[in-house]
Design an enzyme around this catalytic site. Structure first.
Site, mmCIF file in Angstrom:
data_model
loop_
_atom_site.group_PDB
_atom_site.id
_atom_site.type_symbol
_atom_site.label_atom_id
_atom_site.label_comp_id
_atom_site.label_asym_id
_atom_site.label_seq_id
_atom_site.Cartn_x
_atom_site.Cartn_y
_atom_site.Cartn_z
ATOM 1 C CG ASP A 35 39.540 33.520 37.529
ATOM 2 O OD1 ASP A 35 40.240 34.178 36.758
ATOM 3 O OD2 ASP A 35 38.454 33.935 37.988
HETATM 4 C C1 GLC Z 1 36.727 36.669 36.898
HETATM 5 C C2 GLC Z 1 38.169 37.095 36.876
HETATM 6 C C3 GLC Z 1 38.777 37.236 38.229
HETATM 7 C C4 GLC Z 1 37.704 37.685 39.211
HETATM 8 C C5 GLC Z 1 36.709 36.553 39.344
HETATM 9 C C6 GLC Z 1 35.537 36.947 40.253
HETATM 10 O O1 GLC Z 1 36.408 35.852 35.842
HETATM 11 O O2 GLC Z 1 39.066 36.375 36.036
HETATM 12 O O3 GLC Z 1 39.835 38.207 38.135
HETATM 13 O O4 GLC Z 1 38.287 37.972 40.478
HETATM 14 O O5 GLC Z 1 36.233 36.104 38.106
HETATM 15 O O6 GLC Z 1 34.786 37.946 39.666
#
Ligand code: GLC
Length: 730
Positions: A270
């Site tokens: 993430d």
């Molecule tokens: C965010 C989320 C994830 C997302 C990523 C990119 O913090 O937790 O679900 O795909 O960052 O935006």
């Protein structure tokens, strides 16, 4: 100049594609990845393990110059070898835009929980196919969708992105969405792996759950997604699991995912979830995402150095890159270059979203048959939730900006995880169109007394209840916010024909449940949500949604009555002890003998269904069940007959488990035979030491039910032999 460069690069890529052996489509993805890897320099290999953010985020990050504007991520490719860059977009509801002044406007599905509430595999697939098509047409070849964290915490701010409390339902429905997305030759990313089941303190919290319980709950949902859809990538989550960050967890990444489940795709983090170079690479992480959110480019020069000095083997780096390349070949990314500006049929896509939304709506109560509404109604009063202009969407990275713009701009928070968006699909307009002779009055609901006054004398009152939550924000309680309970109570007191329509992320309390004549759970209903609500209210569509999550009668019934962590101080590490283990949702309520407000699987219809002829048979422990379902009412409708299994003697985490279901459409008087085969793992208990599922010899009750509390459920008992199954259930 830019155009000339783009053309030159495209020609170079095309010519490279034509000549190179890894572009030979007759070879397997493994063979092609191997060939490409061999041709790459070390520097080129390192490009595929480092993800850049695709947006300016205040003063925190700068967009990578080659990333698509306001996008989630970008990974450099190797034009020399005709290997494309990876353009990443969020998420499971459609092509999202990172908060920006010029969002790309796209079609939004209803919430993930809404799609789960349809219990309709085909709709989940179609929805995924539609948003994947919009992703490809927008220039993206990776879609960060497929969220499947279990709904352990009804206040979780991201429940609307997921698929509920049961691993079989959640895993099956999200797998269909992933298959739909990947049918567009792009990579889907199932997430957030694993046990990232609340938002408060998500960066620091330590989720505690034993291996066996995890394998029979959160990990089982992921396993069903892997087995049924083979997502090209998995996103490891922010939280710790049993003391170790998920993205550094050898247990989660190497042992469970890659060894036990045999996963061949790649693991990305993430955004902001990478905490090391050597530990995470050796624990099985393959790609750092959005490095700008981390303390360092752990998978940049630091990784190159770690390989040079032997702390990370060359073989490990090669395997990281191999997994990314393999996914690119296997999902069709390498053979089908993406480009921005593809055609999108928004009208057709709106209908895909509407079909999902209207089948997701759950008729929770319909006393006195106040629904469906009559088209010759004389006066309809509509109250609250901006139902005159739009329908609510959830906040955070999954937010899809509506075609036509936000129907109610300016509501705080206007910055991430805001803005608070209402899709410009007006319930009031759609209702007005279906009752042309009616006087339709809107009241904003801010003043309960004024609303009650407006409600008096109307044939029917529709009061809309809403709850806005979003990524990084859990609901502070299950009560509807902003004094809406008082509003609904006062309206219902003023008019017995009060229908409550809920636009919430997930479960909410309903202290007015006895006063409301009817209650419809509409979730966050997406791009065509207003029309979908009207079509259900007027009976153009017979409601057929069934709850994918238990609606508690009180927070005191929950395994954690008070949410762990302090939203005002998210830097301090704390533990969330998932003591309920695999007894999530209705299993917890069964185990503790608790009566929910509305049970898992509950959903009424404008017609009635009966079940008969339940038979069960087993061959070598494989359980098959069949029965007949009949529509005994006067209108066409769809039903979700649910099969639960309850061991007579074996010790499970809870008295029963969902073991299967079907979604059946029947005309009045029509009957159908239904057959269901039960995955044998759902009849066993996972044993961590031997890594096997063990079915105990003995009697098992098979229940055919309308919901998890159906006391009139038909049941039969069947004897099963002792069986030991491997992780794959074989
Ligand atoms: C965010 C989320 C994830 C997302 C990523 C990119 O913090 O937790 O679900 O795909 O960052 O935006």
């Amino acid at each position: 100049m830019k155009l000339k460069l783009a053309i030159a690069l495209a020609l170079a890529a095309m010519s490279a594609q034509a000549a190179e052996p890894w572009m030979d489509k007759s070879l397997s993805a493994d063979q092609r990845a191997e060939l490409a890897l061999k041709a790459m320099t070390q520097q080129e290999k390192l490009r595929y393990v480092l993800g850049h953010f695709g947006s300016d985020f205040g003063n925190k990050t700068k967009k990578h110059p080659a990333a698509l504007p306001s996008s989630a991520g970008y990974i450099e490719g190797v034009p020399r070898l005709g290997l494309p860059a990876l353009f990443e977009t969020d998420a499971g509801l459609g092509v999202a835009t990172q908060a920006t002044k010029t969002p790309r406007e796209r079609t939004s599905l209803p919430s993930g929980l809404a799609t789960a509430a349809t219990w309709n595999r085909e709709l989940a697939y179609q929805g995924g196919a539609m948003i994947g098509a919009e992703a490809r047409a927008s220039g993206f070849n990776v879609m960060l969708a497929g969220g499947v964290n279990l709904l352990r915490e009804p206040r979780n701010g991201r429940n609307f992105e997921y698929a509920g409390e049961d691993p079989l339902l959640a895993g099956t429905m999200v797998a269909q969405q992933v298959k739909g997305i990947q049918s567009n030759h792009i990579i889907a990313t199932t997430k957030h792996y694993a046990v990232n089941d609340q938002e408060t303190g998500r960066f620091v919290l330590d989720s505690r759950i034993d291996d066996a319980s995890n394998r029979m709950s959160d990990l089982l949902a992921f396993q069903f997604v892997m087995e049924q859809s083979d997502p090209g990538s998995v996103m490891c989550s922010y939280n710790r699991l049993n003391g170790v960050y998920a993205c550094e967890s050898d247990y989660l990444l190497n042992q469970v995912l890659k060894k036990d489940l045999g996963y061949k795709g790649y693991v990305m983090t993430d955004w902001g979830a990478t905490h090391s170079t050597v530990e995470s690479a050796n624990a099985g992480l393959d790609q750092q995402s959005g490095w700008e959110f981390d303390k360092s480019q752990y998978f940049g020069g630091a990784l190159e150095e770690a390989v040079a000095n032997g702390h990370v083997s060359q073989a490990r780096l090669d395997n990281m890159v191999f997994r990314v390349l393999r996914a690119m070949f296997d999902k069709g990314v390498a053979d089908n270059p993406v480009a921005e500006g593809g055609a999108i049929d928004f009208n057709a896509h709106k209908l895909v979203s509407r079909a999902d939304a209207e089948e997701s709506m759950v008729l929770l109560k319909n006393a006195g048959k106040v629904l469906p509404l009559k088209s010759n109604a004389k006066k309809i009063v509509i109250i609250g939730a901006h139902a005159d202009v739009g329908v609510l969407a959830g906040g955070g990275s999954s937010l899809v900006y509506p075609v036509g713009g936000n129907a109610v701009p300016g509501i705080e928070p206007t910055v991430w995880p805001g803005p608070v968006v209402y899709h410009p699909s007006s319930p009031m307009k759609a209702i007005q169109a279906r009752a042309p002779g009616a006087q339709v009055v809107y009241n904003d609901g801010k003043d309960p007394a004024a609303a009650a006054q407006a409600a008096a004398g109307a044939e029917v009152v529709l009061v809309f209840g809403q709850q806005w939550v979003g990524e990084s924000l859990d609901a502070v309680s299950l009560a509807l916010p902003d004094n809406q309970d008082a509003l609904i109570a006062s309206v219902a007191k003023a008019n017995p024909n009060t229908v409550v329509v809920l636009e919430t992320s997930g479960p909410v309390l309903m202290p007015w449940v006895d006063q409301a004549a009817a209650i419809v759970q509409a979730w966050y209903p997406g791009t065509a949500g207003g029309e979908a609500i009207a079509r259900v209210l007027f009976g153009e569509v017979n409601p057929s949604g069934h709850l994918p999550a238990t609606f508690p009668a009180a927070e005191s019934q929950l395994p954690r009555p008070k949410l762990d962590g302090d939203p005002k101080n998210e830097a301090v590490r704390f533990t969330v002890n998932y003591h309920e283990g695999a007894a999530v949702g209705y299993k917890w309520f069964d185990l503790k003998g608790l009566k929910p407000l509305f049970p898992f699987g509950h959903g009424l219809s404008y017609t009635q269904f009966t079940y008969s002829g339940l038979v069960a048979s087993q061959k070598d422990g494989k359980l098959s069940v069949s029965f007949k379902i009949t529509n005994t009412g006067a209108v066409k409708g769809k039903d979700v007959p649910q099969l639960y299994v309850a061991p007579l003697n074996a010790k499970w985490e809870a008295p029963k488990r969902l073991a299967g279901w079907d979604k059946v459409e029947l005309a009045p008087g029509e009957s159908k035979e239904v057959s269901v085969t039960v995955d044998p793992r759902l009849l066993g208990v996972y044993d961590s030491r031997s890594k096997t599922w063990r079915i105990a010899k003995g009697g098992y009750k098979v229940l055919l039910a309308q919901d998890a509390s159906d006391v009139k459920a038909a049941s039969i008992t069947i004897q099963l032999p002792q069986r030991t199954l491997n992780v794959a259930g074989k």
